[in-house]
Enzyme design. Structure first.
Site, PDB file in Angstrom:
ATOM      1  N   ASP A   1       0.804  -1.223   0.000  1.00  0.00           N
ATOM      2  CA  ASP A   1       0.000   0.000   0.000  1.00  0.00           C
ATOM      3  C   ASP A   1       0.835   1.271   0.000  1.00  0.00           C
ATOM      4  O   ASP A   1       0.356   2.343  -0.355  1.00  0.00           O
ATOM      5  CB  ASP A   1      -0.837   0.065   1.287  1.00  0.00           C
ATOM      6  CG  ASP A   1      -2.093  -0.769   1.206  1.00  0.00           C
ATOM      7  OD1 ASP A   1      -2.636  -0.909   0.108  1.00  0.00           O
ATOM      8  OD2 ASP A   1      -2.515  -1.267   2.263  1.00  0.00           O
TER       9      ASP A   1
HETATM   10  C1  BGC Z   1      -0.161   1.288   6.401  1.00  0.00           C
HETATM   11  C2  BGC Z   1      -0.402   0.041   5.637  1.00  0.00           C
HETATM   12  C3  BGC Z   1      -1.865  -0.121   5.466  1.00  0.00           C
HETATM   13  C4  BGC Z   1      -2.500   1.103   4.881  1.00  0.00           C
HETATM   14  C5  BGC Z   1      -3.985   0.935   4.851  1.00  0.00           C
HETATM   15  C6  BGC Z   1      -0.812   2.440   5.725  1.00  0.00           C
HETATM   16  O1  BGC Z   1      -0.596   3.568   6.465  1.00  0.00           O
HETATM   17  O2  BGC Z   1       1.202   1.465   6.514  1.00  0.00           O
HETATM   18  O3  BGC Z   1       0.174  -1.032   6.301  1.00  0.00           O
HETATM   19  O4  BGC Z   1      -2.117  -1.173   4.598  1.00  0.00           O
HETATM   20  O5  BGC Z   1      -2.181   2.230   5.618  1.00  0.00           O
HETATM   21  O6  BGC Z   1      -4.593   1.862   4.043  1.00  0.00           O
HETATM   22  O1  IFM Z   2      -1.263  -5.416   1.411  1.00  0.00           O
HETATM   23  C1  IFM Z   2      -1.506  -4.556   2.458  1.00  0.00           C
HETATM   24  C2  IFM Z   2      -2.810  -4.947   3.087  1.00  0.00           C
HETATM   25  O2  IFM Z   2      -3.871  -4.874   2.162  1.00  0.00           O
HETATM   26  C3  IFM Z   2      -3.111  -4.111   4.289  1.00  0.00           C
HETATM   27  N1  IFM Z   2      -2.016  -4.143   5.210  1.00  0.00           N
HETATM   28  C4  IFM Z   2      -0.722  -3.805   4.677  1.00  0.00           C
HETATM   29  C5  IFM Z   2      -0.368  -4.592   3.448  1.00  0.00           C
HETATM   30  C6  IFM Z   2       0.939  -4.096   2.869  1.00  0.00           C
HETATM   31  O3  IFM Z   2       0.910  -2.752   2.585  1.00  0.00           O
END
Ligand code: BGC
Ligand code: IFM
Length: 814
Positions: A486
């Site tokens: 993400d």
């Molecule tokens: C986090 C990710 C997460 C995302 C969700 C980010 O701030 O680091 O781990 O998947 O937010 O939208």
């Molecule tokens: O792949 C994502 C997931 O969808 C939500 N938690 C963090 C992951 C890596 O960014």
């Protein structure tokens, strides 16, 4: 250091000190009513949706930590204590919390009085039961008081914690006998209310928080409890609570039990529109029916027995027995339990997810499915169709959707270019498990609009084609806003690095490409080909195969960095995850996915990529996501470098993609290494370092701080993570090697050479397989002989034969 131990016979984790490094929680409920409960009785309940229908109030990020919950105060003389230690925090003579499957038991004792509090959500009911048993172990008669306490949430948790100008004037309650009703919102003709009752007569009650706690009071020392007398307060506005006062006299050796029920009630739809009954009173009939079901200890005990039976049956579909006690414990109990919790919660409510933020993730839910499809295939089928209904006509998808409405979340929108391919991943897992191809014929809408519907097969086709038609300058898939990671937002660029900042928003840029999505395309594309062939779509299968072969070639030409797979190309067509980079030279994700997809397996790229992971990314607590971490902030990379080195996506140990490497190691046949990777993050194997790891030792966390962080080894974000599904997939299908396939069950173990074998029982499409694997020569992979019901089989696939009910399988590795 440990703070408890596993009790495998009872399928429980037994916590022996209330002062765990962090609250260690459990989940109650597996249908519509849910509670989170910590080892000190903290937590809250909700019905279906943790944001919109929250029964009890919880304050995240409160001090002291985790100080709201469903509490029982015991007043024995001048001593006030709680069976779960919090919130009075009176030192107990003994304390134990047993977290089991869907229930938790708290045992506390003080001054020769013991309290056992059992909390669970009974099957088929929308309530939490709290059974409290008090026993006098002394030689003197005891006269004690018990005060219960829950603080009601005014339903919408977000509104509840922000809209005080309104909410301080809406709270309403009713009291009838021993039942306290919380009916805020009922006046507006909503059809729901909460009830909190006990099966005994009351000495008093309170429903107004300030009356109970006292002016500026706190729940560690409520005024009512200190004085030993309820005020019979009737809340009007402000903060409604539920507190019962019961007086208990106990002769030496005597025990008494009480059943408290916290229920969610909806009136039948017709009555909803009649509005409140005369005088604004609620219709108590459905609540009384609910309470009657649990008005004796016998009824409560029977409901608990039924719940345990449910879980035992559920987890009995896959069991293993080996010389590795911790492996057996994780496979037979905790892996599968966590997979079910991720099915129920997705990413909504934990002690790290507030229940008001994220709904259901498209990507997350598809992956969660990989871990629970063998347990609840019918619900998995429905889940797949729900997810697909949020897809757009072009094959892309809303990144998230709301569990209650099942509608896509427009605030977040689409643009995560890995999403479509996860739908193929989830569907392939479902079909392999069940053999049910009829799902492909289901008429399924796009964007929840019935007028835009096709059969489900067309959804898969559009998923596959979305990637195929969104390629960048090197022929690799465009990354869009992000792929699995993400935080790698390569379309978030500045025209001159370091100067003006511009973002493409939800759409993708024309350049940034993902090698990770390429790996996914090859891996899940092969499943798409199989599905096409099964539908008799030979021409389409052939075209898809050609696209996959071409993508493999592209990855080897443009996505290989010499010793490992590249991660991506950014907006400026610069390499990400290359030896040419200063930081972020190597990333874990493409190594896992490209090797799982077997790209360059024959050419040696796969083994080489695995060796590079071991050389550059390994740590004693697991494999970090990338190395070196980004030390500076890079606007052109998006969120990733906003994290300090060693945390989250910036070189944290992301537990979720560790099993990708473990599975990839089984692809290259290195069972010892697959096992090492599995055990390094596996909860039971790191229980001894609970003071470092800090989160629950019975479930996975999303992340463990990497070697570049000051708190190396400390985990965060426990429970709701794709790690649950992937590690179960890894250990069950790739290490133990019992893997459903389109036409039968494949047996292909890849185990540590030190493991002499194991036995397993696996239910598959209504047939039970009793599998014995022997490893006489200490190999890591390879099936020398496979015997099915005494007959030597060809290869290592057992074709599905529905005429059998039981199948005995013997495997000799070698
Ligand atoms: C986090 C990710 C997460 C995302 C969700 C980010 O701030 O680091 O781990 O998947 O937010 O939208
Ligand atoms: O792949 C994502 C997931 O969808 C939500 N938690 C963090 C992951 C890596 O960014």
């Amino acid at each position: 250091m440990k703070f408890g131990h596993f009790d495998d016979a009872a399928k429980e984790y037994v916590i022996t000190s209330p002062k765990t490094p962090l609250p260690w929680i459990n989940y109650l409920g597996c249908e519509d009513f849910f509670s989170l409960v910590s080892n000190t009785c903290g937590g809250y309940s909700f019905y279906k949706d943790a944001k919109l229908l929250r029964l009890t109030r919880y304050r995240y990020n409160n001090i002291p930590y985790d100080s709201n919950g469903h509490y029982y105060y015991i007043k024995d003389g001048d001593t006030i204590w709680n069976p779960g230690w919090m919130p009075a925090k009176t030192e107990l003579d003994s304390y134990q919390c047993r977290h089991g499957l869907g229930y938790s038991v708290f045992e506390g004792s003080k001054n020769q009085l013991s309290a056992e509090l059992t909390m669970f959500v009974p099957m088929g009911n929308t309530c939490e039961i709290n059974k409290l048993t008090l026993t006098n172990h002394g030689s003197e008669h005891k006269e004690i008081s018990v005060f219960s306490y829950v603080e009601f949430c005014l339903w919408n948790a977000m509104d509840d914690m922000t809209n005080f100008q309104r909410n301080f004037s809406t709270g309403e309650v009713e009291i009838h006998g021993s039942a306290l009703y919380h009916k805020t919102e009922y006046r507006e003709r909503r059809n729901h209310y909460a009830v909190y009752a006990v099966n005994t007569q009351l000495a008093g009650f309170d429903t107004d928080r300030e009356s109970f706690l006292g002016a500026y009071g706190e729940n560690s020392a409520p005024e009512v409890v200190i004085n030993g007398t309820s005020k019979n307060s009737v809340a009007s506005g402000w903060s409604p609570i539920g507190s019962h006062h019961i007086k208990v006299s106990l002769a030496p050796g005597e025990s008494k039990s009480f059943v408290f029920v916290l229920g969610y009630v909806e009136n039948p739809v017709a009555e909803k529109w009649d509005g409140p009954a005369e005088n604004g009173c609620i219709n108590r009939k459905p609540a009384e029916e609910l309470l009657k079901r649990f008005d004796t200890t016998e009824k409560a005990d029977a409901a608990l027995a039924e719940l345990k039976e449910y879980w035992n049956n559920l987890l009995n579909h896959f069991t293993v027995s080996s010389s590795e006690e911790k492996l057996d414990r994780m496979v037979n109990i905790w892996h599968q339990y966590q997979c079910m919790v991720t099915f129920n919660m997705s990413r909504s409510a934990s002690y790290f997810e507030s229940g008001i933020g994220r709904g259901m993730g498209f990507r997350d839910s598809c992956q969660d499915l990989l871990g629970f499809v063998h347990l609840i295939p019918d619900r998995a089928r429905q889940r797949i169709l729900d997810i697909a209904s949020t897809q757009f006509v072009d094959g892309s998808a809303y990144h998230q959707y709301q569990p209650l409405t099942k509608k896509g979340n427009a605030d977040i929108g689409s643009g995560f270019n890995d999403d479509p391919l996860w739908l193929i991943a989830g569907t392939a897992a479902y079909i392999k498990e069940t053999g049910d191809y009829s799902i492909l014929d289901e008429i399924t809408p796009y964007d929840n609009d019935e007028s835009k519907s096709t059969d489900f097969m067309e959804h898969l086709r559009r998923s596959f084609n979305y990637t195929r038609t969104h390629l960048g300058p090197h022929g690799l898939p465009l990354i869009g806003r992000a792929d699995w990671n993400d935080c790698l937002n390569l379309n978030c660029f500045s025209e001159e690095p370091g100067e003006s900042f511009q973002t493409f928003g939800p759409s993708e840029g024309p350049n940034a490409e993902s090698v990770f999505i390429a790996g996914m395309f090859v891996k899940y594309g092969k499943d798409y080909v199989e599905i096409c062939k099964h539908k008799g779509l030979e021409e389409e299968a052939k075209e898809a195969e050609e696209a996959i072969v071409s993508m493999e070639k592209t990855v080897l030409d443009a996505g290989w960095d010499g010793e490992w797979f590249l991660r991506a190309y950014d907006h400026y067509k610069q390499k990400i995850g290359s030896k040419e980079c200063d930081d972020g030279k190597i990333f874990i994700e493409p190594q896992g996915f490209c090797v799982m997809a077997e790209i360059g397996l024959k050419e040696g790229n796969c083994l080489q990529a695995m060796q590079s992971v071991e050389k550059y990314l390994d740590t004693k607590y697991g494999i970090v996501l990338l190395q070196p971490p980004y030390h500076k902030y890079h606007v052109e990379l998006g969120e990733i470098s906003s994290y300090p080195p060693g945390y989250k996506e910036n070189a944290g140990i992301f537990c979720h993609n560790n099993p990708w490497i473990s599975i990839a190691e089984t692809v290259v046949g290195r069972g010892d290494r697959a096992w090492q990777v599995y055990t390094r993050t596996c909860p039971a194997y790191i229980e001894d370092i609970s003071e470092i790891h800090r989160t629950e030792p019975y479930v996975y966390s999303q992340m463990i701080a990497g070697k570049d962080a000051p708190n190396f080894g400390e985990a965060k974000n426990s429970w709701l993570t794709g790690t649950a599904a992937w590690t179960f997939l890894d250990v069950s299908q790739y290490i133990l090697g019992i893997r459903p396939d389109y036409d039968g069950l494949v047996i292909d173990p890849c185990i540590p050479s030190t493991l002499s074998g194991f036995t397993a029982k696996r239910d598959f499409r209504g047939v039970t397989y009793h599998i014995q694997v022997k490893n006489p020569n200490g190999v890591q992979k390879g099936v020398k002989v496979l015997t099915v019901d005494g007959a030597i089989a060809d290869g290592n696939m057992i074709p599905f034969d529905p005429s059998k009910k039981e199948v005995t399988v013997e495997v000799i590795m070698g």
